[in-house]
Design a protein around this motif. Structure first.
Motif, PDB file in Angstrom:
ATOM      1  N   TYR A  81      -6.577   6.307 -16.788  1.00 36.28           N
ATOM      2  CA  TYR A  81      -6.803   4.886 -17.028  1.00 36.28           C
ATOM      3  C   TYR A  81      -7.702   4.645 -18.237  1.00 36.28           C
ATOM      4  N   GLY A  82      -7.861   5.673 -19.057  1.00 34.95           N
ATOM      5  CA  GLY A  82      -8.622   5.554 -20.299  1.00 34.95           C
ATOM      6  C   GLY A  82      -7.676   5.732 -21.457  1.00 34.95           C
ATOM      7  N   ASP A  83      -7.729   6.896 -22.079  1.00 35.56           N
ATOM      8  CA  ASP A  83      -6.901   7.114 -23.262  1.00 35.56           C
ATOM      9  C   ASP A  83      -5.432   7.362 -22.939  1.00 35.56           C
ATOM     10  N   MET A  84      -5.079   7.468 -21.657  1.00 37.08           N
ATOM     11  CA  MET A  84      -3.663   7.599 -21.287  1.00 37.08           C
ATOM     12  C   MET A  84      -3.022   6.233 -21.046  1.00 37.08           C
ATOM     13  N   ALA A  85      -3.835   5.186 -21.000  1.00 34.68           N
ATOM     14  CA  ALA A  85      -3.307   3.846 -20.768  1.00 34.68           C
ATOM     15  C   ALA A  85      -2.650   3.329 -22.052  1.00 34.68           C
ATOM     16  N   GLY A  86      -1.548   2.665 -21.905  1.00 32.04           N
ATOM     17  CA  GLY A  86      -0.875   2.095 -23.068  1.00 32.04           C
ATOM     18  C   GLY A  86       0.607   2.411 -23.050  1.00 32.04           C
ATOM     19  N   GLY A  87       1.346   1.737 -23.886  1.00 34.39           N
ATOM     20  CA  GLY A  87       2.795   1.874 -23.911  1.00 34.39           C
ATOM     21  C   GLY A  87       3.323   2.824 -24.961  1.00 34.39           C
ATOM     22  N   LEU A  88       2.485   3.188 -25.949  1.00 34.04           N
ATOM     23  CA  LEU A  88       2.923   4.073 -27.021  1.00 34.04           C
ATOM     24  C   LEU A  88       1.721   4.872 -27.518  1.00 34.04           C
ATOM     25  N   ALA A 135       2.325   8.080 -22.244  1.00 40.79           N
ATOM     26  CA  ALA A 135       3.245   7.158 -22.924  1.00 40.79           C
ATOM     27  C   ALA A 135       4.069   7.936 -23.944  1.00 40.79           C
ATOM     28  N   PRO A 136       5.193   7.407 -24.366  1.00 40.19           N
ATOM     29  CA  PRO A 136       5.969   8.077 -25.416  1.00 40.19           C
ATOM     30  C   PRO A 136       5.103   8.305 -26.655  1.00 40.19           C
ATOM     31  N   VAL A 137       5.356   9.432 -27.320  1.00 46.28           N
ATOM     32  CA  VAL A 137       4.568   9.834 -28.479  1.00 46.28           C
ATOM     33  C   VAL A 137       5.428   9.741 -29.732  1.00 46.28           C
ATOM     34  N   LEU A 138       4.864   9.183 -30.801  1.00 46.42           N
ATOM     35  CA  LEU A 138       5.568   9.188 -32.080  1.00 46.42           C
ATOM     36  C   LEU A 138       5.569  10.615 -32.623  1.00 46.42           C
ATOM     37  N   LYS A 139       6.721  11.100 -33.018  1.00 47.47           N
ATOM     38  CA  LYS A 139       6.822  12.459 -33.560  1.00 47.47           C
ATOM     39  C   LYS A 139       6.395  12.442 -35.021  1.00 47.47           C
TER      40      LYS A 139
END
Length: 138
Positions: free
Chosen positions: A7-14, A114-118
């Motif tokens: 719920y810290g740096d893993m939160a978010g959509g991208l 969340a999905p990661v930009l390659k």
């Protein structure tokens, strides 16, 4: 390396910088500061990296310097080098094996992220998924 909180740096959509090694994150941030006129405070760069899970904790309490860590990770993930070849680059064999165990042990967190930009040549994600059960080790 698994240094993240749900719920810290893993939160978010991208996860925009999720594929960048720590040393590159700092380089990109400094370049952005030059272009944008110091949008990121200097104290951010001066403060030792930390997951901030306890007082005075730093990443280097349990990780090698990021220059070393990033080279090991690039050799393993992007270049797909075997352990012995990574060690021949001058890295301590025990450290290489510990880092690779940590990478494997954090696989479940990459599945929750969340999905990661390659950005790099071989991002975590599709094509690099490892089993997370039964103590799988490549």
């Amino acid at each position: 390396m698994g240094y993240c909180t749900l719920y810290g740096d893993m939160a978010g959509g991208l996860a925009v910088i999720g594929d960048l090694p720590k040393t590159l994150v700092y380089r990109v941030a400094r370049a952005a500061n030059r272009r944008l006129g110091a949008a990121i405070p200097e104290r951010t760069f001066a403060k030792p990296p930390s997951a901030e899970l306890r007082p005075d904790q730093t990443d280097q309490d349990t990780l090698p310097p990021y220059e070393v860590l990033d080279d090991i990770l690039a050799a393993y993930i992007e270049e797909r080098l075997p352990v012995e070849e990574i060690e021949r680059r001058g890295h301590d064999p025990e450290l290489v094996r510990r880092v690779l165990r940590m990478v494997s042990g954090s696989e479940y967190k990459r599945r929750q992220a969340a999905p990661v930009l390659k950005v790099t040549g071989k991002a975590f994600g599709e094509g690099r998924r490892l089993p997370i059960a039964h103590r799988f080790r490549p």
